[in-house]
Design a protein around this motif. Structure first.
Motif, PDB file in Angstrom:
ATOM      1  N   PRO A   1      -5.093  -0.094  -2.072  1.00 32.59           N
ATOM      2  CA  PRO A   1      -6.026  -1.099  -1.365  1.00 32.59           C
ATOM      3  C   PRO A   1      -6.883  -1.604  -2.192  1.00 32.59           C
TER       4      PRO A   1
ATOM      5  N   ASN B   1       0.804  -1.227  -0.146  1.00 34.86           N
ATOM      6  CA  ASN B   1       0.120  -0.179   0.031  1.00 34.86           C
ATOM      7  C   ASN B   1       0.990   1.417   0.075  1.00 34.86           C
TER       8      ASN B   1
ATOM      9  N   CYS C   1      -3.398  -4.339  -3.927  1.00 34.82           N
ATOM     10  CA  CYS C   1      -2.408  -4.963  -3.222  1.00 34.82           C
ATOM     11  C   CYS C   1      -2.695  -6.526  -2.657  1.00 34.82           C
TER      12      CYS C   1
END
Length: 578
Positions: A87, A76, A90
């Motif tokens: 978000p 992140n 990842c």
């Protein structure tokens, strides 16, 4: 323990970032190869420490699940610095590519120094510890060799219709996106945009956008354009990459499904033979390939089944495709052998390629390619090699470039051309050393507009009497103009961008002609003569997508001269660092 887990998590993210192209796929500055914020902050010494740490921890008792939260945390951080909505991507990236990092780290003792050279964070003169010893095409192999087809000598000089030239149409990097949605955001904080459920700004055009992969409407326009060509090309080759760049969202079915769709679509629309080469995106996850693991055996065999709709393989050739995604064929009514080579083991972003020194399949693959060229020489044939990844790109292992340089030094009079793609750019690379020039690797621009290029294809002409590629005609679709025409309910067309004879003054595509072109480019840089030559090359490099590419400053010009003259990636980086 928590601090160790966090350090290991960062180390995994670091490995993914600098496996070159995973987190920052094909993102480069206009002047050349740019650096991410994270890459700029990581030194050569730090790289060696992190690689040593991840290897020692994963080889002991740490599991991927135990470090996943820390890895996502650092992912992140890294991607947010790059302007990516981290978000959302990842968790998928760690799930998809973490296992490959873990597997490689536990299979072999890697030299951190040489690995950091491959990550392009160290150069060979920065560390005294990189002692790589890679073997090229070994003769004695502890496994069954790949099947080698013996082809009878073809017809020299003339095709069946009496013509003495052969035309070869090359497509590459289509990257079809079935979820492309007209009017959707073009700037969305993700690697690739233009999907209806994404948030952001901009509005995707009918025929595509420079920040997105290819819509089906543009694929249809391309197929219609090829069908309307008069005369029709004698041969069509496709040098790989079918799926879109949503690398955090891949599934086995989506990756293989993209290939199946594209094969079925072009088979139906064009209804003719198309000779493919495997791209890095055809695998699952993309860029990962290791033929000894069951997953990649299955991927390769499935690919072979799809390709059968394009090529009528012999039994021997089909066996080779199923084992290695390689094959050779003689173009009907010619003396030209086409050799399709799987270049994924030469690609830095394939983490399994760090096992090359102990990978029997890799040795067999190199051995097979050399035997194919050698047998062609013995029977008086000429060879056209097609592959996806060019050996001289910064995203390749230096050993790949070294192998190809040695191959062309030995068989330069037999190999008439090497057609590749992958970079999405219009480029070439010379296979040369201080003693001479031996071959030219042609890098064709992509069909996808992703990474700021206009959709493109090209047509080569080969003299069958002289066994020489005479030149090519480069075509492109002006995407901005095409979308404007679509808004007016008009149908755009691909147009001729340039010919090598008129644009660059090339008599043919021989190594000697390109060496003379480089000499003129160097004179342009040194004495400010032919001042438009390098800028023209840079504009063409991006398929005329932006007038700004005509402004190639001194750094841009030097990087171009480095790139076209160095087929070994370590030497390319050393040249750019001067």
């Amino acid at each position: 323990m928590a601090s160790r887990v966090h350090l290991l998590g960062f180390s995994i993210v670091f490995s993914l970032c600098f496996g070159y192209g995973l987190f920052f796929p094909l993102r480069r500055t206009d002047a050349g190869r740019g650096k991410s914020h994270l890459k700029a902050a990581v030194s050569c010494a730090t790289c060696e420490v992190l690689v040593s740490y991840i290897q020692s921890e994963l080889a002991s008792n740490a599991t991927l699940d135990s470090v996943k939260p820390a890895a996502i945390e650092f992912c992140n951080y890294a991607l947010t610095k790059e302007g990516i909505y981290a978000p959302y991507v990842c968790p998928g990236i760690i799930d998809l590519y973490g296992p490959a990092v873990q597997y490689v780290a536990t299979q072999v003792v890697l030299n951190p120094a040489e690995l950091c050279v491959d990550f392009k964070l160290c150069t060979s003169n920065q560390t005294a510890h990189a002692t790589r010893t890679r073997h090229l095409a070994p003769r004695e192999l502890p496994a069954a060799p790949l099947p080698h087809a013996t082809h009878n000598e073809g017809t020299r000089g003339h095709k069946a219709d009496g013509g003495s030239t052969l035309t070869i149409l090359q497509l590459t990097d289509i990257h079809i996106d079935p979820d492309y949605s007209e009017g959707s955001p073009t700037r969305c904080g993700l690697f690739v945009c233009c999907r209806s459920w994404y948030n952001g700004t901009g509005s995707a055009g009918h025929y595509g956008d420079y920040n997105c992969d290819l819509p089906i409407t543009t694929l249809e326009l391309l197929a219609d354009t090829i069908k309307a060509l008069d005369p029709q090309p004698d041969v069509i080759v496709y040098t790989g990459d079918n799926p879109p760049h949503d690398i955090w969202n891949e599934t086995y079915n989506s990756q293989l499904g993209a290939t199946q769709f594209l094969v079925d679509y072009l088979a139906q629309m064009l209804n003719r033979t198309i000779y493919p080469a495997m791209g890095n995106h055809e695998s699952f996850p993309q860029s990962q390939y290791y033929g000894q693991l069951p997953l990649y055996k299955e991927v390769t065999q499935q690919l072979a089944q799809y390709w059968q709709k394009w090529v009528n393989f012999t039994d021997i050739s089909m066996e080779t495709v199923k084992r290695s995604a390689c094959y050779s064929v003689v173009i009907p009514n010619t003396n030209l052998k086409l050799v399709s080579f799987n270049a994924n083991y030469g690609y830095v972003a394939n983490f399994y390629s760090y096992l090359n020194d102990v990978n029997v399949d890799y040795f067999l693959l190199l051995d097979w390619l050399e035997l194919e060229v050698d047998s062609a020489e013995k029977t008086g044939q000429k060879v056209l090699i097609i592959a996806h990844v060019p050996p001289g790109d910064t995203s390749t292992h230096s050993s790949y470039g070294e192998f190809y340089l040695n191959l062309t030094k030995r068989y330069g009079s037999t190999i008439v051309g090497h057609l590749t793609g992958h970079t999405h750019n219009d480029e070439f690379q010379l296979a040369q050393d201080e003693y001479g020039v031996y071959g030219v690797v042609m890098v064709a621009p992509s069909v996808t507009p992703y990474t700021n290029n206009n959709p493109a294809f090209r047509i080569y002409t080969m003299d069958l009497i002289k066994d020489t590629l005479l030149g090519y005609d480069q075509y492109f679709l002006n995407l901005t103009k095409a979308n404007e025409m679509a808004a007016l309910k008009q149908v755009p067309s691909f147009e001729l961008s340039y010919t090598t004879a008129l644009e660059y003054g090339l008599q043919d595509l021989s190594p000697q002609s390109y060496a003379a072109l480089i000499e003129r480019q160097a004179i342009s840089l040194q004495f400010e003569k032919y001042e438009d030559l390098i800028s023209t090359y840079n504009y063409n490099k991006h398929s005329k997508s932006n007038e700004a590419y005509k402004n190639c400053d001194i750094t841009c010009q030097r990087n171009i001269l480095c790139a076209v003259q160095n087929i070994i990636s370590s030497k390319l980086l050393e040249c750019e660092a001067v």
